[in-house]
Write a protein that holds these residues in place. Structure first.
Motif: not given
Length: 772
Positions: A670-674, A738-742
């Motif tokens: 998800x980090x790369x996706x967003x 970053x993972x939590x926000x994504x």
């Protein structure tokens, strides 16, 4: 009353004769020498024609008057119930009733009608001890009722439409329905012994069953009954089970139940339309241009007939093919539901549109109606001008929504043409518009498959209902015309007029985002089933002004606002549980400080843009949330900020986002996706520098953020209505934050729709998310 009494006497005599199997044979004919009111002395006619008195049965002294309904009037020497009612006794019964003896000779007769119950709909003074049955017609067999009905039609003076005709015509249908219900109940009771019902249905099974019920306590039993398929064994169940089920539902004899259970439960086919009312069919051909010979499936689909016709103006053919109201109400968003209904008391103004379109008035009458009021004349002109108008763009996406600064004129003319086509029903206009107006672009069934296993099943069922049917969970109300006109006459609060320019900008945003449908304001008097709620500008210090929907304003002690019509107080909605959000966030910070005493803790917020507007009203109740501002009448498609059920309906999405965002923390992709959103985050300059923080001590309740295996647990999210809050530690790689926000971004996209700025605004407020 005398006519009704004679009618009851006739039908009572026929029913009693049918039970006693009386015909013209003198050897079998029975009669009474006196009416029931005069006594109970009876005679019997022998084959030789001699009349012998029947022995008077022994009776116990009774303090009640000797009326024919008194149980004391029945004999006990084998003549119980053999009392013939008053009226003619020499009728020839039809062949279908001859030779049919429902009771054995000498068996008490319990199916004589109680006149008081049949006439007034209430039990007589004798109650359950009355010797006249209160449910006799429903115990007759359908074929016998039909023969008796035909016999009365040909041999009596009872005109069609009387109680006798209505009773006999409906008894057979009620009888078949009860026996079918008895068979289904017996089938369910037998299968429950061999099949365990403890397993709850999955969300996919719930969706596939197309059940639009709100009471989730009955989902399991409802799904079990709907999945049952009829087999040949339905008519071959053990007699004991059939007897128990039928006796509980119909309270009739066991012999009649077993006999009728052998019949198949097939609904009688309705005669074709071409065989019904030739005058009506001729009217449909000439005036409505509907061919009765056309199959029903074709008429339900699409219609190419011009719906707006107003004499004496010439009607022009149109090439547009619009969905019929039946098609709109049975497909797509907001299907018909018993839990969603709003009505305004009908009057001439709400029916004049249909009157003009029906071509019922001649030229002189039409002009006279138009001269009664300028708005009625204007309505007639608009019907003529817009009868060939193409309102198809109403359901197309506005590609220039972001640059729209005011509501264009055609944005109100196009919905008006659609409203006139559908006879002033705003519910059909909303169904026709679809797309952004009803959020059908979300493809809920595909989203449910992605969410299964990540969210509680009960929440998914409610999510499916609110996204396919609409909100609220239940709303059934009716208002008077006077109450609606009172709210329309008083108008909005003075703050609207003081800041009219600001209000127009707000309404432009509402319209370009397809949260409302604008109509010309003069249609407020002619639209069907709508209500009007005053608007107000709420001003707070150091905050932007907000336009609110004052759904609780009462102009008079007897006026009824829309919040007094809702069913929220009945407990159909979820309880709001966001009151302890701040306490949960502080607890999270305390546990982070226990586990990480020397690292920075970051607080982040994510906001859902126009959260209440993301959910849509059911089309049949959307008219109750209309309002008038300046030159427009607005139909509120999205939930309003002011209705008492809006926070509780949003509670479904709030809980799902919290659960989903925490589960999606494990997804590293998800980090790369967003990444395009995460790269715009603004970080504080002091983050990562050494600082002495206050220490936090662990206890039995709060012992850090590590799980049982000693690893950091997934980051929880706390939503206060539409504001998502989270706390996480700051590291050099910023991995966890970053993972939590994504995860929070992905959760909102999964629930409310992905980003598509060409057609609509995003469901996330990016300016609040990017400000750390």
């Amino acid at each position: 009353e005398s006519a009704d009494k004679a009618e009851f006497d006739k039908i009572e005599t026929l029913l009693l004769k049918r039970r006693l199997n009386i015909n013209n044979n003198p050897a079998r004919q029975s009669h009474t020498t006196n009416t029931p009111l005069q006594g109970n002395t009876a005679t019997k006619t022998k084959a030789g024609g001699q009349v012998t008195p029947r022995a008077k049965s022994a009776q116990k002294p009774s303090s009640r008057p000797k009326l024919h309904n008194d149980p004391a009037n029945l004999g006990t020497d084998g003549t119980d119930g053999y009392i013939i009612g008053s009226g003619p006794t020499n009728w020839d019964l039809p062949a279908a009733l001859n030779g049919k003896r429902p009771v054995a000779p000498g068996e008490p007769l319990k199916f004589s009608l109680c006149k008081k119950f049949y006439k007034k709909g209430q039990k007589c003074n004798y109650g359950q001890s009355c010797n006249r049955c209160h449910k006799a017609p429903k115990a007759l067999e359908p074929e016998h009722l039909k023969a008796l009905w035909e016999f009365m039609r040909d041999n009596t003076n009872n005109p069609p439409g009387t109680r006798s005709w209505s009773m006999l015509r409906s008894c057979a249908r009620n009888r078949q329905q009860k026996l079918a219900a008895a068979r289904r109940t017996s089938k369910s009771s037998l299968s429950s012994k061999n099949t365990s019902l403890t397993n709850k249905p999955t969300v996919s099974q719930y969706i596939a069953s197309n059940i639009n019920k709100r009471s989730h306590k009955t989902f399991e039993s409802t799904l079990h009954n709907t999945k049952r398929t009829k087999t040949d064994n339905d008519c071959a169940q053990p007699k004991s089970a059939l007897k128990q089920a039928a006796r509980a539902l119909t309270k009739i004899s066991t012999k009649q139940e077993t006999k009728h259970h052998s019949t198949s439960n097939v609904r009688r086919k309705r005669p074709p339309d071409s065989q019904k009312n030739p005058e009506l069919q001729e009217f449909k051909r000439q005036r409505l241009r509907i061919d009765p010979a056309m199959p029903a499936q074709m008429r339900i689909g699409k219609s190419d007939t011009p719906q707006c016709k107003s004499p004496p103006i010439t009607v022009h053919q149109t090439n547009h093919k619009w969905p019929t109201p039946t098609m709109l109400r049975t497909t797509g968003f907001g299907r018909l539901s018993k839990r969603h209904n709003f009505r305004q008391e009908a009057c001439f103004e709400t029916t004049v549109l249909c009157l003009f379109k029906s071509e019922y008035l001649d030229d002189t009458s039409h002009r006279a109606v138009c001269d009664s009021h300028p708005l009625i004349s204007h309505l007639s002109k608009m019907i003529n001008q817009l009868k060939s108008f193409d309102f198809g763009p109403l359901r197309e996406y506005n590609k220039n929504w972001a640059s729209q600064t005011e509501i264009p004129k055609h944005k109100s003319i196009t919905p008006l043409a659609c409203l006139l086509h559908y006879d002033g029903r705003v519910s059909d206009v909303m169904r026709f518009a679809s797309n952004n107006y009803t959020a059908e672009y979300r493809t809920i069934q595909n989203r449910i498959k992605k969410l299964e296993g990540l969210v509680e099943p009960e929440l998914l069922k409610r999510y499916y209902d609110v996204m396919t049917l609409g909100a609220p969970t239940e709303f059934t109300a009716e208002t008077t015309r006077a109450n609606a006109m009172l709210h329309l006459a008083h108008g909005n609060h003075p703050s609207i007029a003081k800041k009219i320019d600001q209000v127009k900008k707000t309404m432009n945003k509402e319209e370009r985002n397809n949260f409302v449908i604008p109509f010309p304001n003069w249609m407020a008097r002619f639209a069907v089933d709508i209500f009007f709620t005053p608007q107000h500008i709420l001003e707070k210090l150091n905050k932007a002004d907000r336009q609110i929907f004052d759904a609780s304003r009462r102009f008079t002690p007897t006026s009824v606002p829309v919040n007094m019509m809702t069913s929220t107080k009945l407990g159909f909605e979820l309880d709001c549980l966001f009151g302890d959000t701040f306490e949960k966030l502080l607890t999270r910070i305390w546990n982070l400080r226990i586990t990480y005493p020397d690292q920075d803790i970051i607080l982040h917020a994510n906001d859902v843009k126009s959260c209440f507007r993301q959910l849509k009203h059911h089309p049949d109740v959307a008219g109750a949330f209309s309002y008038v501002i300046a030159n427009h009448l607005y139909l509120q498609c999205g939930l309003s900020f002011g209705s008492d059920f809006s926070p509780q309906n949003w509670e479904i999405c709030r809980r799902i986002i919290e659960q989903l965002a925490e589960k999606l923390f494990d997804d590293d992709t998800l980090v790369e996706k967003h990444k395009k959103y995460l790269d715009q985050l603004q970080w504080g300059k002091k983050l990562g520098k050494k600082t002495n923080f206050s220490k936090a001590k662990a206890c039995k309740i709060h012992n850090g953020v590590l799980d049982k295996d000693g690893k950091p647990a997934n980051t929880p999210h706390f939503y206060f209505v539409d504001d998502g809050l989270l706390g996480e530690i700051f590291t050099a790689c910023r991995n966890r934050i970053l993972r939590a926000i994504a995860a929070s971004i992905e959760a909102i996209f999964l629930l409310l729709g992905e980003s598509d700025l060409e057609k609509r605004q995003d469901p996330i407020s990016w300016d609040k998310l990017l400000e750390m």
